[in-house]
Design an enzyme around this catalytic site. Sequence first.
Site, PDB file in Angstrom:
ATOM      1  CD  GLU A   1      -2.688  -1.430   2.436  1.00 30.10           C
ATOM      2  OE1 GLU A   1      -3.619  -2.267   2.406  1.00 30.10           O
ATOM      3  OE2 GLU A   1      -2.337  -0.853   3.473  1.00 30.10           O
TER       4      GLU A   1
ATOM      5  N   GLY B   1     -12.865  -5.194   2.544  1.00 33.75           N
ATOM      6  CA  GLY B   1     -13.885  -6.099   2.034  1.00 33.75           C
ATOM      7  C   GLY B   1     -15.170  -5.342   1.761  1.00 33.75           C
TER       8      GLY B   1
ATOM      9  CG  MET C   1      -8.820  -5.702   9.926  1.00 31.98           C
ATOM     10  SD  MET C   1      -7.755  -7.178   9.897  1.00 31.98           S
ATOM     11  CE  MET C   1      -7.287  -7.321  11.622  1.00 31.98           C
ATOM     12  CD  GLU C   2      -5.454  -1.850   8.990  1.00 33.04           C
ATOM     13  OE1 GLU C   2      -5.084  -3.000   9.243  1.00 33.04           O
ATOM     14  OE2 GLU C   2      -6.062  -1.540   7.936  1.00 33.04           O
TER      15      GLU C   2
ATOM     16  CG  ASP D   1     -13.516  -9.719   0.056  1.00 33.41           C
ATOM     17  OD1 ASP D   1     -14.664  -9.729   0.540  1.00 33.41           O
ATOM     18  OD2 ASP D   1     -12.512  -9.316   0.661  1.00 33.41           O
TER      19      ASP D   1
END
Length: 250
Positions: free
Chosen positions: A31, A97, A194-195, A218
């Site tokens: 990233e 996601g 998650m962040e 996804d």
Amino acid sequence: MKKIVVFLLSLLMGTLAFGERIALIGAMDSEIELLKKDIKNIKSEKIGEIEYFQGKLEGKDIVLLKTGVGKVNAAIGANTVIREYKVDKIVFTGVAGAIDNSLNIADIVVSEDLVQHDVDLTAFGRPAGLIPGQETVEFKADEKLKKVAYDSAVKVLGKDKVKIGRIATGDQFIASKDKVNWIGKTFNASAVEMEGAVVAQVAKTYGVPFVVLRAMSDKADGSATMVYEEFEILAADNSAKIVKEMLKNM
């Protein structure tokens, strides 16, 4: 006298503009690597376990860092880059996601706001996601940065590939369709990761404008067929292009 005043004001404004510093944050190597290779006059410093890269990108003073995965890592990186490097704005980029079924793999969600779906004090009569001491569940992205991010993403990918929406954050890799549906229904979220919401909380604490961009890795219905390694290359390339386009307009 008037000319002198105008000159001094112009000099002051130029100094202020020159002094603006922007933090570019990702959670994983993929990233940040494409951005790092294009930084001019790059220098690095390691604080704790995180390496911070300073330099010029698209003519802007930036600090680039990889936090590592998860809420605590994200909080450490965001807190340090604000306090040690005095950044004026934060752009967080990475993968997520999809919860919204209209989103396809590699589509971009620009944060309207962010929530922490794994905060649960409902046993005390609090709404899911509400952190003690906060008045609302959501952390709202800066309006100007949100517009720059959206316009830049549309320019790079096209309007049908970009959505402004809510992003949900938690210290869990969400693999259960039931859990995806619960997060979508409870928080009206478009994507989960998650962040981001922790970076948002830290930024809010210090009064630093922020925006989060996420590329969908996804689909919530499990129908995506792209090999993850192929997606990772595509997402990294798209994200780098979008961030560079943003910098040109900030």
